[in-house]
Motif scaffolding. Structure first.
Motif, PDB file in Angstrom:
ATOM      1  N   ASP A  17       0.836  -1.200   0.000  1.00 19.85           N
ATOM      2  CA  ASP A  17       0.000   0.000   0.000  1.00 19.85           C
ATOM      3  C   ASP A  17       0.874   1.255   0.000  1.00 19.85           C
ATOM      4  OD1 ASP A  17      -2.345  -1.541   0.154  1.00 19.85           O
ATOM      5  OD2 ASP A  17      -2.194  -1.651   2.341  1.00 19.85           O
ATOM      6  N   LEU A  18       1.987   1.191   0.700  1.00 19.90           N
ATOM      7  CA  LEU A  18       2.915   2.329   0.715  1.00 19.90           C
ATOM      8  C   LEU A  18       3.498   2.563  -0.670  1.00 19.90           C
ATOM      9  CD1 LEU A  18       4.543   4.428   2.422  1.00 19.90           C
ATOM     10  CD2 LEU A  18       6.257   2.628   2.753  1.00 19.90           C
ATOM     11  N   LYS A  19       3.887   1.498  -1.352  1.00 22.71           N
ATOM     12  CA  LYS A  19       4.497   1.616  -2.676  1.00 22.71           C
ATOM     13  C   LYS A  19       3.520   2.170  -3.714  1.00 22.71           C
ATOM     14  CE  LYS A  19       7.514  -2.394  -1.904  1.00 22.71           C
ATOM     15  NZ  LYS A  19       8.822  -1.744  -2.011  1.00 22.71           N
ATOM     16  N   ALA A  20       2.225   2.028  -3.457  1.00 25.86           N
ATOM     17  CA  ALA A  20       1.220   2.522  -4.407  1.00 25.86           C
ATOM     18  C   ALA A  20       1.133   4.042  -4.402  1.00 25.86           C
ATOM     19  CB  ALA A  20      -0.138   1.916  -4.079  1.00 25.86           C
ATOM     20  N   LEU A  21       1.723   4.673  -3.402  1.00 28.32           N
ATOM     21  CA  LEU A  21       1.694   6.131  -3.311  1.00 28.32           C
ATOM     22  C   LEU A  21       2.796   6.747  -4.161  1.00 28.32           C
ATOM     23  CD1 LEU A  21       1.204   6.507   0.550  1.00 28.32           C
ATOM     24  CD2 LEU A  21      -0.567   6.609  -1.225  1.00 28.32           C
ATOM     25  N   GLY A  22       2.581   7.970  -4.571  1.00 28.94           N
ATOM     26  CA  GLY A  22       3.617   8.699  -5.278  1.00 28.94           C
ATOM     27  C   GLY A  22       4.699   9.167  -4.313  1.00 28.94           C
ATOM     28  N   LYS A  23       5.896   9.364  -4.823  1.00 27.22           N
ATOM     29  CA  LYS A  23       7.005   9.764  -3.958  1.00 27.22           C
ATOM     30  C   LYS A  23       6.715  11.098  -3.284  1.00 27.22           C
ATOM     31  CE  LYS A  23      11.107  10.580  -5.797  1.00 27.22           C
ATOM     32  NZ  LYS A  23      12.458  10.326  -6.394  1.00 27.22           N
ATOM     33  N   GLU A  24       5.955  11.951  -3.949  1.00 25.56           N
ATOM     34  CA  GLU A  24       5.636  13.263  -3.379  1.00 25.56           C
ATOM     35  C   GLU A  24       4.700  13.155  -2.177  1.00 25.56           C
ATOM     36  OE1 GLU A  24       2.420  12.209  -6.225  1.00 25.56           O
ATOM     37  OE2 GLU A  24       4.630  12.124  -6.245  1.00 25.56           O
ATOM     38  N   GLN A  25       4.047  11.995  -1.995  1.00 26.72           N
ATOM     39  CA  GLN A  25       3.141  11.802  -0.860  1.00 26.72           C
ATOM     40  C   GLN A  25       3.852  11.271   0.392  1.00 26.72           C
ATOM     41  OE1 GLN A  25       0.380   9.313  -3.395  1.00 26.72           O
ATOM     42  NE2 GLN A  25      -1.187  10.498  -2.294  1.00 26.72           N
ATOM     43  N   LEU A  26       5.100  10.900   0.244  1.00 24.48           N
ATOM     44  CA  LEU A  26       5.805  10.274   1.364  1.00 24.48           C
ATOM     45  C   LEU A  26       6.039  11.245   2.514  1.00 24.48           C
ATOM     46  CD1 LEU A  26       8.399   8.002  -0.479  1.00 24.48           C
ATOM     47  CD2 LEU A  26       6.131   7.414   0.417  1.00 24.48           C
ATOM     48  N   HIS A  27       6.165  12.530   2.221  1.00 27.76           N
ATOM     49  CA  HIS A  27       6.320  13.523   3.300  1.00 27.76           C
ATOM     50  C   HIS A  27       5.110  13.471   4.232  1.00 27.76           C
ATOM     51  CE1 HIS A  27       9.860  15.528   1.617  1.00 27.76           C
ATOM     52  NE2 HIS A  27       9.296  15.373   0.421  1.00 27.76           N
ATOM     53  N   GLN A  28       3.933  13.391   3.643  1.00 30.72           N
ATOM     54  CA  GLN A  28       2.718  13.344   4.461  1.00 30.72           C
ATOM     55  C   GLN A  28       2.638  12.034   5.242  1.00 30.72           C
ATOM     56  OE1 GLN A  28      -0.968  14.235   2.395  1.00 30.72           O
ATOM     57  NE2 GLN A  28      -2.227  13.331   4.036  1.00 30.72           N
ATOM     58  N   VAL A  29       3.029  10.930   4.603  1.00 34.73           N
ATOM     59  CA  VAL A  29       3.043   9.645   5.310  1.00 34.73           C
ATOM     60  C   VAL A  29       3.930   9.731   6.542  1.00 34.73           C
ATOM     61  CG1 VAL A  29       3.754   7.221   5.180  1.00 34.73           C
ATOM     62  CG2 VAL A  29       2.535   8.266   3.265  1.00 34.73           C
ATOM     63  N   CYS A  30       5.106  10.331   6.384  1.00 35.23           N
ATOM     64  CA  CYS A  30       6.042  10.449   7.514  1.00 35.23           C
ATOM     65  C   CYS A  30       5.447  11.307   8.626  1.00 35.23           C
ATOM     66  CB  CYS A  30       7.366  11.031   7.035  1.00 35.23           C
ATOM     67  SG  CYS A  30       8.307   9.930   5.956  1.00 35.23           S
ATOM     68  N   ASP A  31       4.823  12.400   8.259  1.00 35.85           N
ATOM     69  CA  ASP A  31       4.196  13.263   9.271  1.00 35.85           C
ATOM     70  C   ASP A  31       3.116  12.494  10.039  1.00 35.85           C
ATOM     71  OD1 ASP A  31       5.795  15.364   8.521  1.00 35.85           O
ATOM     72  OD2 ASP A  31       4.269  16.328   7.252  1.00 35.85           O
ATOM     73  N   GLU A  32       2.300  11.741   9.310  1.00 39.62           N
ATOM     74  CA  GLU A  32       1.214  10.995   9.953  1.00 39.62           C
ATOM     75  C   GLU A  32       1.762   9.842  10.805  1.00 39.62           C
ATOM     76  OE1 GLU A  32      -1.695   9.775   7.102  1.00 39.62           O
ATOM     77  OE2 GLU A  32      -1.956  11.804   6.281  1.00 39.62           O
ATOM     78  N   LEU A  33       2.799   9.191  10.326  1.00 38.79           N
ATOM     79  CA  LEU A  33       3.390   8.093  11.074  1.00 38.79           C
ATOM     80  C   LEU A  33       4.005   8.593  12.377  1.00 38.79           C
ATOM     81  CD1 LEU A  33       4.214   5.134  11.294  1.00 38.79           C
ATOM     82  CD2 LEU A  33       6.198   5.629   9.847  1.00 38.79           C
ATOM     83  N   ARG A  34       4.711   9.701  12.284  1.00 37.44           N
ATOM     84  CA  ARG A  34       5.324  10.271  13.505  1.00 37.44           C
ATOM     85  C   ARG A  34       4.246  10.678  14.507  1.00 37.44           C
ATOM     86  NH1 ARG A  34       9.045  12.999  11.247  1.00 37.44           N
ATOM     87  NH2 ARG A  34      10.854  11.865  12.063  1.00 37.44           N
ATOM     88  N   GLN A  35       3.185  11.316  14.024  1.00 38.99           N
ATOM     89  CA  GLN A  35       2.116  11.748  14.921  1.00 38.99           C
ATOM     90  C   GLN A  35       1.402  10.552  15.543  1.00 38.99           C
ATOM     91  OE1 GLN A  35       1.518  15.022  15.820  1.00 38.99           O
ATOM     92  NE2 GLN A  35       0.310  13.976  17.378  1.00 38.99           N
ATOM     93  N   TYR A  36       1.239   9.484  14.776  1.00 41.90           N
ATOM     94  CA  TYR A  36       0.558   8.299  15.301  1.00 41.90           C
ATOM     95  C   TYR A  36       1.369   7.652  16.423  1.00 41.90           C
ATOM     96  CZ  TYR A  36      -2.299   4.061  15.222  1.00 41.90           C
ATOM     97  OH  TYR A  36      -3.140   3.029  15.569  1.00 41.90           O
ATOM     98  N   ILE A  37       2.684   7.618  16.255  1.00 44.52           N
ATOM     99  CA  ILE A  37       3.546   7.076  17.316  1.00 44.52           C
ATOM    100  C   ILE A  37       3.427   7.932  18.569  1.00 44.52           C
ATOM    101  CG2 ILE A  37       5.953   6.675  17.995  1.00 44.52           C
ATOM    102  CD1 ILE A  37       6.530   5.946  15.060  1.00 44.52           C
ATOM    103  N   ILE A  38       3.448   9.242  18.401  1.00 43.77           N
ATOM    104  CA  ILE A  38       3.300  10.148  19.548  1.00 43.77           C
ATOM    105  C   ILE A  38       1.958   9.922  20.240  1.00 43.77           C
ATOM    106  CG2 ILE A  38       3.060  12.574  20.233  1.00 43.77           C
ATOM    107  CD1 ILE A  38       5.046  13.255  17.949  1.00 43.77           C
ATOM    108  N   ASP A  39       0.890   9.851  19.436  1.00 42.15           N
ATOM    109  CA  ASP A  39      -0.461   9.681  20.007  1.00 42.15           C
ATOM    110  C   ASP A  39      -0.569   8.388  20.812  1.00 42.15           C
ATOM    111  OD1 ASP A  39      -1.196  12.036  18.812  1.00 42.15           O
ATOM    112  OD2 ASP A  39      -2.266  11.099  17.135  1.00 42.15           O
ATOM    113  N   VAL A  40      -0.081   7.289  20.256  1.00 41.45           N
ATOM    114  CA  VAL A  40      -0.248   5.980  20.906  1.00 41.45           C
ATOM    115  C   VAL A  40       0.659   5.854  22.125  1.00 41.45           C
ATOM    116  CG1 VAL A  40       0.007   3.491  20.625  1.00 41.45           C
ATOM    117  CG2 VAL A  40      -1.029   4.842  18.797  1.00 41.45           C
TER     118      VAL A  40
END
Length: 642
Positions: A17-40
C-alpha cells in the motif's frame, strides 16, 4: 480512547500500500506516522524517541525494498515502531508491550516482516550477513539490510561482523543510524570518528559529484563506476583523514546524508540497490525528531512512560506516604557513599549510566565512574584489569546483558580470582521489555563457576550491606549481587552499612512442619504469604538465604532436620537455580523431604507487567500461599471444619 491514524496512514496495511503512493506523498506519510507514534505512546506507553528518529528511514526502506522478500534487520529493536505500523500491525499497535499484545521489539513469530528477533544490541550486521550468504548460496536475488543505531556500532560484535562482511562477497547494505545516542549519550573514539565524518563532508560531496558526473558519460555503466571508484580512492587521502575506517574493511562507504530528507533517502537507497557487494550508508538522524521535548532531552524521553503530548507532562503516580526507592537508585547512592570513604572504588557500566544509576557517582567522580559504551565483554575485562591493581570495581550490568560477557567472567575474572563486584540490575522478570530482557538465567550460570560468590538482597538494607561487604579488603573473590527492576520495600532505606558473613543466611521466622526458603526480593512475597495462611492454622518457617554460593549449609541442616515440607522461592529459572542448589544439598546429605520449587519456569516468558508475569510464573504472594495450603491441605481441612 480511540486513536485514529491520518488519512494516508489509515490505508497503509502493508508495504504494498505504501508503494502505491507517489514519492511526493511520502512527506505526508512520515508526518502521519510520527504523529501516530506520539499519540499511541503518550497514552499507552513504550519506547519513544528512538522510533521518532527513524520515521523517514523506515518509510524509505519499505518504499524502496521488496519486504519481506528483501530482508530488513533492525538493531536495536527500540527503533522498530514505525516498521511495525507500516507492516500490518497499525490497528493493534496500542497493545504494544502489554500482556498478550505486540512485542516491544521485532519478533519472528509475530510477523514475516520481522526477519530477526532483537532486544540486545549489535546483532544486526551478523544476522543480515548470514541472510546474504544464504541468498547467494541459493541463487536468490533478495537484498539484506541491517539498520544499526542507538549506539550499537560501539560493540565488538558489530566490528567482528564488518570484518567478515568485507571479504564475504555478499550483497548487503549496512545503514548506520547515527544519532550520537544509545539511551545515554554515546561515548568513545568511534563517536568522535563519526562526528569527524559528519562535520567534514568534503570527501563525500566530491565522491557523490564524481559518481553522478561519470554516470552521464556515453560509456558502459560498469566502466563509469570503475573509473569513479579509482578516482574516489585517489582523492581520499587529500580531502579527509576520516573516510577510510569502513573501506579499510572493504565495505563501500556512502554518506553522511540527512536521515530526515525522505526524498534523498529514497533516491539514495534506489541507487544503492544496484551496487553489488557490502556497503554502508551513514545516515544522520535526531533521536526524538518531531517532538521538541524529546529532541532536547533524548535520554529522558527514551521511554518516558505515559505523558500529556500537548504539555509534555510525564505522569507520575502520586502517593500520600513516602515510597520505597528503586533498587538501582539505592545502588547508585550507596556506591557514591562508599566511594567517598574508599578511594579504591570504581564503577563501570556498558552504556547504562542512567538505567543503572551509576550516573549518580559519575556526576561527582567522573574519573572513577566510567561508561565504556555498549560492550559488555570489554566492561568485564577492563574491570578485571583494574582489579589486578588493587581497585574495588563495581561492574554494573543488566542481568540479561551479562550473558554477553560470560567467557570474560570465567576466563578473565573467576580463574584469576579477581574480586570484581558484579551488580546485576534487572535480575528476574523485567516486565514489558519481555524475553530478551528477562534476567532469568544468571543464578545457574554464575552458580556453576568456581570461585564465585552469588548473592541477592531481600530489601534495600540488605543490598547496601552486600555492597559494603563486597568492597572490604577481606573479600578476595568475585562477588555477584543480583537485584530486580523497580521499587524495593523500605521507604526509610538509608540504613547503617554492616558487614555480612559471606555464605550466611538469616532465619526470619520459626515454624512447624513446613518452611519457605527464599532467595532475594521474592522473600517479601513469601513473608506476606506466610502471614496470610496463618488463618488456616499453617505456621510456616521462613529463611532468607542471602547467598546461593556459598550456600548456608548449617542453615540447611537445621531446615531439613526440623521440616519435612520445604518450598523454595526465587526470581530465576527453576532449572539449575537456587531451588536446585537446595535439592543438591538434600541429596548429598541423604535428607528426605517434600520440596516444591517456585520460580521462572523452563520456557520463554513473554512480556507483561511484573504483577502479571509473577502471577503467570507462579511465585507471587497468591501462588506461594496456594502452595503452602496445598502442601498442608490436611491442616487446612481441619481449620475449615473448626
Amino acid at each position: 480512547m480511540e486513536i485514529k491514524p491520518g488519512p494516508l496512514l489509515q490505508h497503509i496495511n502493508s508495504p504494498a500500500d505504501l508503494k502505491a503512493l507517489g514519492k511526493e506523498q511520502l512527506h505526508q506519510v512520515c508526518d502521519e506516522l510520527r504523529q501516530y507514534i506520539i499519540d499511541v505512546v503518550s497514552v499507552h506507553g513504550g519506547h519513544f524517541a528512538a522510533s521518532l528518529g527513524v520515521v523517514e528511514l523506515t518509510t524509505a526502506l519499505h518504499y524502496v525494498y521488496n519486504t519481506p522478500y528483501d530482508q530488513l534487520v533492525w538493531d536495536v529493536g527500540h527503533q522498530a515502531y514505525g516498521h511495525k505500523i507500516l507492516t500490518g500491525r497499525r490497528d493493534n499497535f496500542a497493545s504494544n508491550r502489554k500482556y498478550g499484545g505486540l512485542s516491544g521489539f521485532p519478533k519472528r513469530t509475530e510477523s514475516e516482516y520481522d526477519t530477526f528477533g532483537v532486544g540486545h544490541s549489535s546483532t544486526s550486521i551478523s544476522a543480515a550477513l548470514g541472510m546474504a550468504i544464504a541468498a547467494r548460496y541459493k541463487g536468490e536475488d533478495r537484498k539484506s539490510v541491517a539498520v544499526i543505531g542507538d549506539g550499537s556500532m560501539t560493540a565488538g560484535m558489530a566490528f567482528e561482523a564488518m570484518n567478515h562482511a568485507g571479504v564475504a562477497d555478499s550483497d548487503m547494505l549496512i545503514i548506520l543510524n547515527d544519532n550520537c545516542m544509545s539511551i545515554d549519550p554515546n561515548v568513545g573514539a568511534l563517536r568522535e570518528y563519526l562526528t569527524d565524518i559528519t562535520t567534514s563532508p568534503t570527501y563525500n560531496k566530491l565522491k557523490d559529484d564524481i559518481w553522478k558526473a561519470l554516470g552521464k558519460l556515453p560509456v558502459g555503466k560498469n566502466f563509469s563506476r570503475e573509473i569513479a571508484s579509482k578516482m574516489e580512492h585517489s582523492i581520499k587521502g587529500m580531502v579527509t583523514k576520516s573516510s577510510n575506517l569502513f573501506e579499510a574493511l572493504k565495505i563501500r562507504y556512502f554518506g553522511p546524508i540527512d536521515g530526515h530528507n525522505i526524498t534523498k533517502l529514497v533516491d539514495t537507497l534506489q541507487d544503492l540497490k544496484n551496487i553489488p557487494g557490502p556497503k554502508i550508508l551513514h545516515v544522520i538522524t535526531v533521536k526524538g525528531k518531531g517532538y521538541e521535548l524529546a529532541e532536547k532531552d533524548q535520554t529522558k524521553w527514551h521511554a518516558p512512560g505515559l505523558f500529556d503530548k500537548i504539555t509534555g507532562e510525564i505522569y507520575k503516580k502520586k502517593f500520600d506516604l513516602p515510597q520505597p526507592p528503586k533498587y538501582q537508585d539505592v545502588f547508585g547512592h550507596t556506591l557514591l557513599e562508599m566511594a567517598e570513604t574508599n578511594d579504591r572504588i570504581f564503577g563501570i557500566t556498558p552504556a547504562m549510566p542512567s538505567g543503572s544509576s551509576l550516573k549518580i557517582m559519575m556526576d561527582k567522580m567522573p574519573d572513577r565512574a566510567i561508561d565504556v559504551g555498549i560492550c559488555e565483554q570489554h566492561a568485564v575485562t577492563v574491570s578485571a584489569g583494574l582489579a589486578t591493581q588493587g581497585m574495588k570495581v563495581f561492574c554494573n550490568i543488566y542481568s540479561s546483558f551479562m550473558q554477553r560477557a560470560y567467557d570474560q567472567v570465567v576466563h578473565d575474572v573467576a580463574i584469576q580470582k579477581l574480586p570484581v563486584v558484579f551488580c546485576l540490575d534487572r535480575a528476574g522478570l523485567v516486565g514489558e521489555d519481555g524475553p530478551t530482557h528477562h534476567g532469568a538465567y544468571d543464578i545457574p550460570y554464575f552458580r556453576c563457576i568456581p570461585n564465585m560468590i552469588v548473592s541477592a538482597p531481600m530489601n534495600e538494607s540488605e543490598l547496601r550491606n552486600l555492597m559494603y561487604t563486597a568492597q572490604l579488603e577481606s573479600t578476595t573473590l568475585p562477588f555477584v549481587i543480583r537485584y530486580p527492576r523497580g521499587e524495593g520495600v523500605m521507604p526509610e532505606w538509608k540504613t547503617e552499612l554492616k558487614e555480612l558473613e559471606i555464605g550466611r543466611g538469616r532465619k526470619l521466622k520459626d515454624g512447624e512442619e513446613i518452611a519457605v526458603l527464599s532467595f532475594g526480593h521474592p522473600g517479601n512475597f513469601a513473608a506476606s504469604a506466610i502471614r496470610e495462611v496463618k488463618q488456616y492454622g499453617i505456621n510456616a518457617g521462613h529463611y532468607d538465604m542471602r547467598f546461593v554460593k556459598p550456600i548456608d549449609e548449617e542453615m540447611l541442616h537445621e531446615v531439613f532436620r526440623k521440616y519435612n515440607k520445604v518450598i523454595t522461592v526465587e526470581d530465576g529459572t527453576v532449572v539449575g537455580g537456587f531451588g536446585s542448589a537446595v535439592l543438591e544439598f538434600m541429596a548429598r546429605h541423604n535428607y528426605h523431604a517434600q520440596v516444591k520449587i517456585l520460580g521462572i519456569p523452563d520456557r520463554i516468558v513473554e512480556h507483561g507487567t511484573l504483577k502479571e508475569l509473577h502471577r503467570e510464573c507462579g511465585y507471587d504472594l497468591n501462588a506461594i500461599a496456594d502452595t503452602l495450603k496445598d502442601m498442608m491441605k490436611e491442616k487446612v481441612k481441619v481449620s475449615i471444619l473448626q
